[in-house]
Design a protein around this motif. Structure first.
Motif, short mmCIF file in Angstrom:
data_model
loop_
_atom_site.label_atom_id
_atom_site.label_comp_id
_atom_site.label_asym_id
_atom_site.label_seq_id
_atom_site.Cartn_x
_atom_site.Cartn_y
_atom_site.Cartn_z
N UNK A 1 0.83 -1.21 0.00
CA UNK A 1 0.00 0.00 0.00
C UNK A 1 0.87 1.26 0.00
N UNK A 2 1.88 1.31 0.87
CA UNK A 2 2.73 2.50 0.95
C UNK A 2 3.57 2.64 -0.32
N UNK A 3 4.05 1.50 -0.84
CA UNK A 3 4.84 1.57 -2.07
C UNK A 3 3.98 2.08 -3.22
N UNK A 4 2.74 1.64 -3.28
CA UNK A 4 1.84 2.11 -4.33
C UNK A 4 1.56 3.60 -4.17
N UNK A 5 1.40 4.04 -2.91
CA UNK A 5 1.15 5.45 -2.67
C UNK A 5 2.33 6.30 -3.11
N UNK A 6 3.55 5.83 -2.84
CA UNK A 6 4.75 6.56 -3.27
C UNK A 6 4.82 6.62 -4.79
N UNK A 7 4.53 5.47 -5.45
CA UNK A 7 4.59 5.43 -6.91
C UNK A 7 3.53 6.35 -7.53
N UNK A 8 2.32 6.33 -6.98
CA UNK A 8 1.23 7.12 -7.54
C UNK A 8 1.47 8.63 -7.35
N UNK A 9 2.14 9.00 -6.27
CA UNK A 9 2.34 10.42 -5.97
C UNK A 9 3.74 10.90 -6.35
N UNK A 10 4.35 10.14 -7.23
CA UNK A 10 5.71 10.50 -7.63
C UNK A 10 5.78 11.91 -8.22
N UNK A 11 4.82 12.23 -9.09
CA UNK A 11 4.80 13.57 -9.68
C UNK A 11 4.60 14.64 -8.61
N UNK A 12 3.65 14.38 -7.69
CA UNK A 12 3.39 15.33 -6.60
C UNK A 12 4.64 15.53 -5.75
N UNK A 13 5.33 14.40 -5.47
CA UNK A 13 6.54 14.49 -4.64
C UNK A 13 7.60 15.32 -5.35
N UNK A 14 7.71 15.11 -6.68
CA UNK A 14 8.68 15.90 -7.43
C UNK A 14 8.37 17.37 -7.38
#
Length: 790
Positions: A685-698
Motif C-alpha cells: 500500500x505504501x509503495x503504491x502510494x509513493x509510486x502514484x504520488x511520484x509527480x506530486x513528490x517531485x
C-alpha cells in the motif's frame, strides 16, 4: 510453445533483476502455502479419512452411562457379550481394559502396559497376528488360563523378534503366561495403542457381581449391508431386556452407540476447523498481497510496456508474459512452501499431544499438495494478469491510480492488520497463560520431588496386612539413599495418580444431603515429603494402625464447605460406608494445573489398606534419584516389591502441559505468519502510494520540501493504517478471548499485557514495512520526475 518459452525466459530474467520484489512475493506466498498445506493435511488425515483398517466405517463404540457417570463411556463385558450374541445387525463385539503388568524378563523386573480383552475385540478392529494366533472364545471360557498375545513392538524390542517367541513362557503378575501370538503393528485406537500384553478377561457369567464390573471400552462391528440406525434400535431393545433381567447391576443404566471415528476426533475437530478457516483467509490475503506487489511492479514498468506495445506487441502477448511471471513466482513459492510444510509437519508430530488421534498418519499428501499449489498458482496467475487487464492495454498502462482504488487498497490493508493484531494478541494471551501454567504451584514446593510406584503382588505377600507392611518397608528403605531427605506413600496425588470420590455425610445427620469428596490414603511420611504442615490438629501418624480408632485428615476446602467457621476436629464423617474421626486439617493441594480446589479426605494407609501405592521422595538439590539405585535399594530390603521408574514432578508437569504447549506454538506460528503477510500488504500500500504520488513528490521537492518531510508523510500514513487496523482488531481480540477463556490459566479473558505487546510488535513490523517504500522519496529527483511527466 516457442513463444511461451520465450515469455518464461524473459519473465525469469525480469524477476531476477527485481530481487527485493521476488523475495517479498515468494516469501509471502510460501508462508501461506506452507500453512495451508499443513492444516489441510491435518484436516484430511485426522478429520476426513476413514480409520486405517478394513470396514472401519461399520465400527461403533458402545457406551453405558448413568446419572453418576455422565460424559464417560464404559461398558460391562458380560452385558456386551449378551448384546452381541444372536444380534441380527451386529457382526461381532469386544471389550478391552488397560491395566499395568509386573513382569520379569532376563532377570529384570519391569512394568508393562497390559490389557484384558474379549476375543471379539480383535475381529471388531480387524487386527491380525503376524505370528501364532489371537485370543479365542475358548481362552475366555477356560477362565484364567494364563495365555497372552504380545504387541509387535514388545516382540521386536523385548523379545528380540525371536521366531520361537510364540509358545514361550513369560512370568507376569506372579504367574507363568504362555505367549500364543504376536499382534500386527497397526493399531487405530489411541487409548489402546502401546499395549504390550493382551490377556483374556476372566469375568465368569456365573458370578452376578461380574455384570456390574464396568470400566471397559466396548466396540462393535455392524454387519455389512445393515445400518447403524437398525443396529442401534436392536441393541436398545436388547439392553432394556438386560436391565429387566439384571436390575441389581443395570438399573439406572442406558446404552448408546457412537461412530468410532467421530468419537476419536471430536475433541480436536473444532480447533482444527478454526485453524482451517483462518489459514484459508491467510492464503487469500497472501494472494491479494502478491497481486498488489505485481500491480506496483507493473506501474514501474509502464515505459517498457508502452515501448513493446508501440513495437507491435499485442494485448495477448503482454498478458501472457505477466501470466508467465505469475507462474514463475507461484512455482518458486510452492517449492519453498512445500519445504516449509514438510518441516512443519515433522515438528508438529514432535510437539503435538500423544493422545491426538491419528497423529502418526499426518504427512504430506500428493492430492492435497497438488490441489493447494494449483489453487495458489491459479490465483497468483490471475493477479499477475489483472494489472494489465481492462479496456485497452495502452490506456491501462498510462492511467494513474484513482482515489477509489487507493481507498480499497488501504481498507484491505487495515483489514489485514486487524486480522494480524487479533491473532497476535490471542497468541500472546495463550503464551502468557502457558507460562503461568508451567509455573503452576500445587500448594507445596514441587521442586526436587520424585515419584515412583510400589506394588506388593497379592500372590507373593498373601495377605493385605503383609502387603501394607511391604510397602512401608520399601518406603523406609529409600531413606538410606544418598540425597533423600524424606519419603512417603499415597494412593494418588498431584499429577502422578488418579483419585477416588465418595459421598460424605456427617455422623449426626446420616440422611442429609451428601457432599462429594475426593479421598486418598497415605502414610505418615507423605505430608512431610511434600513439606505440608497441619493447619489444625495433627497429621497421619505411625500409630494410626488397623484396629485402632479410624482417623481422617481433611483439607481446608472441605473444612470451609462442610463446617464453615466451626472447628472440625473431633467430628465424625462417613464417606460412602467408611466412618472416621477428623484429627487434622491441611492446606488444599491442587491436583493439576488449572484444577479447582476440591474437598479432600486422607486416611492412614495402615487403616484403609491396599497392595500398591505411589512413593513420593524429596531429594537434595544436587542428587538425582536413579531408577537402578531406587530399585536395588527397595528390592534388597523387600524382595517381593515391584518398583516403577522414578519420575520428577517437574517431568510429570511437562507431560501434563503438552496440549497447551502445542496450542501455544501453533497459535504463535500462525500469528507470526499472519503478521508477516499483513506487513507485506502494508508495504504494498505504501509503495503504491509513493509510486502514484511520484509527480506530486517531485513538485513538492522542487518547491522546497525536504525528502525527510515527504518520508514522514508516508510514515504517518503507515501509523494511521496501523492504528485503525489495531482498533478494528480489538473486536477480534474480544471474541477470541471468550473462545480461549478455558485455556487462559490464571489470566482474564482480556489480558492487557498481551494486547499491548501484540500492538507494539505489529507497530514495529508495520513501520519497518512502511519505512522501505517511504525512504524511496530520498531517491526521487524532481527534475527527472517533472521532465518525465511532461
Amino acid at each position: 510453445m516457442w513463444n511461451w518459452l520465450q515469455d518464461i525466459r524473459l519473465g525469469a530474467r525480469s524477476i531476477g533483476r527485481a530481487k527485493g520484489f521476488a523475495a517479498s512475493a515468494i516469501g509471502t506466498m510460501a508462508i501461506a502455502i506452507a500453512a495451508t498445506v499443513t492444516i489441510f493435511t491435518v484436516v484430511d488425515r485426522v478429520l476426513l479419512r476413514p480409520l486405517p483398517f478394513t470396514g472401519a466405517e461399520r465400527v461403533v463404540q458402545l457406551c453405558e452411562t448413568s446419572a453418576s457417570t455422565a460424559g464417560y463411556c464404559s461398558v460391562s463385558p458380560l452385558n456386551i457379550e449378551d448384546l452381541a450374541r444372536g444380534a441380527t445387525h451386529i457382526e461381532v463385539a469386544g471389550v478391552a481394559r488397560t491395566q499395568s503388568v509386573a513382569a520379569e524378563i532376563g532377570g529384570e523386573r519391569i512394568r508393562l502396559s497390559g490389557a484384558f480383552v474379549t476375543a471379539g475385540l480383535f475381529d471388531t478392529l480387524a487386527l491380525r497376528p503376524v505370528a501364532g494366533r489371537l485370543l479365542t472364545s475358548e481362552d475366555l471360557a477356560a477362565g484364567p488360563n494364563q495365555v497372552a498375545v504380545v504387541s509387535h513392538d514388545f516382540w521386536r524390542h523385548r523379545l528380540g523378534a525371536a521366531p520361537d517367541a510364540v509358545g514361550s513362557i513369560l512370568h507376569a503378575d506372579g504367574k507363568d503366561i504362555r505367549i500364543v501370538g504376536v499382534l500386527s503393528s497397526a493399531f487405530a485406537i489411541p487409548e489402546l495403542r502401546g499395549i504390550d500384553l493382551w490377556r483374556p478377561i476372566s469375568a465368569s457369567p456365573d458370578d452376578p457381581g461380574n455384570r456390574a464390573w464396568r470400566g471397559f471400552s466396548g466396540f462393535a462391528r455392524i454387519k455389512n449391508g445393515s445400518h447403524r440406525a437398525l443396529a442401534d434400535a436392536e441393541l436398545q431393545e436388547r439392553y432394556r431386556q438386560l436391565v429387566s433381567d439384571y436390575p441389581d447391576a443395570n438399573a439406572g443404566w442406558t446404552l448408546h452407540l457412537e461412530d468410532l471415528r467421530e468419537r476419536l476426533v471430536r475433541p480436536v475437530r473444532q480447533p482444527i476447523l478454526l485453524f482451517q478457516v483462518a489459514v484459508s483467509l491467510l492464503l487469500l490475503i497472501a494472494c491479494a498481497n502478491v497481486g498488489g506487489l505485481l500491480m506496483i511492479r507493473t506501474a514501474s514498468r509502464r515505459p517498457e510496456f508502452a515501448i513493446r506495445n508501440a513495437l507491435g506487441a499485442g494485448r495477448g502477448r503482454l498478458l501472457r508474459q505477466m501470466f508467465a511471471e505469475g507462474l514463475i513466482l507461484s512455482s518458486a513459492s510452492a517449492i519453498v512452501g512445500l519445504g516449509i510444510a514438510a518441516l512443519t509437519l515433522s515438528a508438529l508430530r514432535g510437539i503435538a499431544p500423544p493422545d491426538m488421534p491419528r497423529l502418526a498418519e499426518v504427512g504430506l499428501d500428493v492430492r492435497i499438495v497438488v490441489v493447494t499449489c494449483g489453487l495458489a498458482i491459479l490465483i497468483a496467475g490471475i493477479f499477475g494478469v489483472l494489472p494489465v487487464g481492462g479496456g485497452g492495454v495502452v490506456s491501462a498502462l498510462r492511467a494513474q491510480r484513482h482515489g477509489g482504488s487507493a481507498r480499497v487498497s488501504r481498507i484491505f490493508a487495515m483489514a489485514q492488520l486487524a486480522f494480524a493484531f487479533g491473532l497476535l494478541a490471542s497468541a500472546g494471551m495463550v503464551t502468557r497463560a502457558f507460562v503461568a501454567l508451567a509455573g503452576w504451584q500445587p500448594g507445596f514446593d514441587r521442586t526436587r520431588l520424585v515419584t515412583s510406584w510400589l506394588v506388593a503382588p497379592p500372590d507373593r505377600v498373601g495377605s493385605i496386612d503383609a502387603g501394607v507392611d511391604a510397602l512401608l518397608n520399601g518406603r523406609a528403605s529409600t531413606l538410606s539413599l544418598a540425597g533423600v531427605e524424606a519419603a512417603g506413600l499415597v494412593s494418588a496425588g498431584p499429577l502422578f495418580g488418579g483419585s477416588e470420590t465418595g459421598a460424605l455425610r456427617l455422623a449426626e445427620s446420616p440422611t442429609g444431603n451428601p457432599w462429594t469428596v475426593t479421598w486418598f490414603d497415605a502414610d505418615e511420611g507423605y505430608f512431610p515429603a511434600l513439606g505440608v504442615r497441619a493447619l489444625r490438629g495433627r497429621l497421619i501418624e505411625a500409630t494410626d494402625t488397623f484396629g485402632s480408632e479410624r482417623v481422617a485428615v481433611i483439607n481446608d476446602t472441605l473444612a470451609r464447605q462442610v463446617f464453615g467457621e466451626a472447628n472440625p476436629l473431633g467430628r465424625r464423617i462417613t464417606v460412602d460406608t467408611y466412618t472416621s474421626i477428623i484429627v487434622g486439617v491441611v492446606p488444599t493441594i491442587l491436583t493439576a494445573p488449572g484444577a479447582t480446589p476440591r474437598p479432600e479426605v486422607y486416611w492412614p494407609i495402615r487403616q484403609y489398606r491396599r497392595y500398591a501405592a505411589y512413593l513420593v521422595v524429596r531429594t537434595s538439590a544436587d542428587t538425582p534419584l536413579s531408577q537402578a539405585a531406587l530399585s536395588r535399594t527397595v528390592t534388597t530390603a523387600t524382595p517381593i516389591l515391584d518398583v516403577g521408574a522414578p519420575r520428577t514432578l517437574d517431568t510429570r508437569l511437562a507431560d501434563a502441559i503438552v496440549a497447551p504447549r502445542f496450542s501455544m506454538w501453533l497459535a504463535l506460528a500462525f500469528a507470526l505468519a499472519a503478521g508477516a503477510v499483513a506487513s507485506t500488504g502494508l508495504y504494498a500500500v505504501i509503495a503504491a502510494a509513493v509510486a502514484d504520488r511520484r509527480h506530486e513528490i517531485g513538485v513538492r521537492l522542487a518547491l522546497g520540501a525536504t525528502p525527510r518531510r515527504m518520508a514522514a508523510t508516508f510514515m504517518w500514513q503507515t501509523l494511521t493504517l496501523i492504528a485503525i487496523g489495531g482498533a478494528a482488531g480489538l473486536l477480534l481480540v474480544i471474541l477470541s478471548g471468550r473462545v480461549l477463556t478455558r485455556m487462559l490459566y490464571g489470566l482474564p479473558a482480556l489480558d492487557l499485557i498481551a494486547i499491548v505487546s501484540a500492538y507494539a510488535l505489529l507497530t514495529v513490523a508495520g513501520c519497518l514495512a512502511g519505512y522501505v517504500p517511504a525512504h524511496r522519496t530520498y531517491r526521487i529527483d524532481p527534475v527527472i520526475t517533472l521532465r518525465g511527466d511532461g
